[in-house]
Design a protein around this motif. Structure first.
Motif, PDB file in Angstrom:
ATOM      1  N   ARG A   7      31.367  38.396  61.343  1.00 15.44           N
ATOM      2  CA  ARG A   7      31.948  38.892  60.095  1.00 15.44           C
ATOM      3  C   ARG A   7      33.033  39.882  60.445  1.00 15.44           C
ATOM      4  N   GLN A   8      34.000  40.011  59.563  1.00 16.68           N
ATOM      5  CA  GLN A   8      35.044  41.015  59.712  1.00 16.68           C
ATOM      6  C   GLN A   8      34.840  42.090  58.655  1.00 16.68           C
ATOM      7  N   ARG A   9      35.599  43.168  58.778  1.00 13.46           N
ATOM      8  CA  ARG A   9      35.473  44.247  57.819  1.00 13.46           C
ATOM      9  C   ARG A   9      35.640  43.727  56.398  1.00 13.46           C
ATOM     10  N   ASP A  10      34.851  44.265  55.497  1.00 14.56           N
ATOM     11  CA  ASP A  10      34.825  43.926  54.072  1.00 14.56           C
ATOM     12  C   ASP A  10      34.261  42.537  53.785  1.00 14.56           C
ATOM     13  N   GLU A  11      33.709  41.862  54.778  1.00 14.27           N
ATOM     14  CA  GLU A  11      33.014  40.597  54.537  1.00 14.27           C
ATOM     15  C   GLU A  11      31.522  40.880  54.432  1.00 14.27           C
ATOM     16  N   SER A  12      30.812  39.987  53.745  1.00 19.84           N
ATOM     17  CA  SER A  12      29.399  40.233  53.449  1.00 19.84           C
ATOM     18  C   SER A  12      28.521  39.080  53.885  1.00 19.84           C
ATOM     19  N   ILE A  13      27.238  39.394  53.936  1.00 18.91           N
ATOM     20  CA  ILE A  13      26.174  38.420  54.159  1.00 18.91           C
ATOM     21  C   ILE A  13      25.204  38.609  53.002  1.00 18.91           C
ATOM     22  N   ILE A  14      24.740  37.523  52.431  1.00 27.00           N
ATOM     23  CA  ILE A  14      23.801  37.605  51.311  1.00 27.00           C
ATOM     24  C   ILE A  14      22.457  37.051  51.770  1.00 27.00           C
ATOM     25  N   ILE A  15      21.400  37.828  51.535  1.00 27.18           N
ATOM     26  CA  ILE A  15      20.042  37.418  51.873  1.00 27.18           C
ATOM     27  C   ILE A  15      19.293  37.221  50.568  1.00 27.18           C
ATOM     28  N   GLY A  16      18.780  36.015  50.375  1.00 23.78           N
ATOM     29  CA  GLY A  16      18.123  35.710  49.109  1.00 23.78           C
ATOM     30  C   GLY A  16      19.120  35.814  47.973  1.00 23.78           C
ATOM     31  N   ASP A  17      18.629  36.251  46.830  1.00 28.20           N
ATOM     32  CA  ASP A  17      19.499  36.398  45.662  1.00 28.20           C
ATOM     33  C   ASP A  17      19.909  37.836  45.404  1.00 28.20           C
ATOM     34  N   ASN A  18      19.306  38.797  46.136  1.00 29.78           N
ATOM     35  CA  ASN A  18      19.516  40.177  45.715  1.00 29.78           C
ATOM     36  C   ASN A  18      19.759  41.183  46.839  1.00 29.78           C
ATOM     37  N   ILE A  19      20.051  40.721  48.039  1.00 20.81           N
ATOM     38  CA  ILE A  19      20.378  41.639  49.135  1.00 20.81           C
ATOM     39  C   ILE A  19      21.747  41.263  49.685  1.00 20.81           C
ATOM     40  N   VAL A  20      22.652  42.240  49.698  1.00 23.26           N
ATOM     41  CA  VAL A  20      24.008  42.015  50.199  1.00 23.26           C
ATOM     42  C   VAL A  20      24.271  43.034  51.307  1.00 23.26           C
ATOM     43  N   ILE A  21      24.674  42.534  52.463  1.00 19.02           N
ATOM     44  CA  ILE A  21      25.042  43.389  53.585  1.00 19.02           C
ATOM     45  C   ILE A  21      26.533  43.211  53.813  1.00 19.02           C
ATOM     46  N   THR A  22      27.267  44.315  53.756  1.00 22.93           N
ATOM     47  CA  THR A  22      28.721  44.279  53.885  1.00 22.93           C
ATOM     48  C   THR A  22      29.146  45.069  55.119  1.00 22.93           C
ATOM     49  N   ILE A  23      30.076  44.514  55.880  1.00 21.94           N
ATOM     50  CA  ILE A  23      30.654  45.232  57.008  1.00 21.94           C
ATOM     51  C   ILE A  23      31.643  46.237  56.421  1.00 21.94           C
ATOM     52  N   VAL A  24      31.357  47.516  56.562  1.00 24.11           N
ATOM     53  CA  VAL A  24      32.173  48.573  55.974  1.00 24.11           C
ATOM     54  C   VAL A  24      33.271  49.007  56.936  1.00 24.11           C
TER      55      VAL A  24
END
Length: 76
Positions: free
Chosen positions: A6-23
């Motif tokens: 992932r690059q900065r400001d891109e995200s990964i979504i786990i399930g329907d309600n967890i979002v991890i973003t590269i800050v």
């Protein structure tokens, strides 16, 4: 283990309600932003390990205390 790039400001979504973003990325450190429901605990690994050790010590103490107490039936 799933490994993603992932690059900065891109995200990964786990399930329907967890979002991890590269800050931010600085050298060998990556800053993550994590959005999760409040009922889902989110900890760094070392904090989680410390919590688990503390809970295990409390459980052992509780078992030790309850096994040292005379049972109600023993006195009857």
């Amino acid at each position: 283990m799933l490994v993603l790039s992932r690059q900065r400001d891109e995200s990964i979504i786990i399930g329907d309600n967890i979002v991890i973003t590269i800050v931010d990325i600085r050298g060998d450190k990556v800053r993550l932003g994590i959005q999760a429901p409040t009922e889902i605990p989110v900890h760094r690994q070392e904090v989680y390990d410390a919590i688990q050790r503390e809970n295990a010590m409390k459980e052992a103490e509780t078992q030790r205390t309850s096994s040292q107490s005379p049972s109600k039936n023993a006195s009857e």
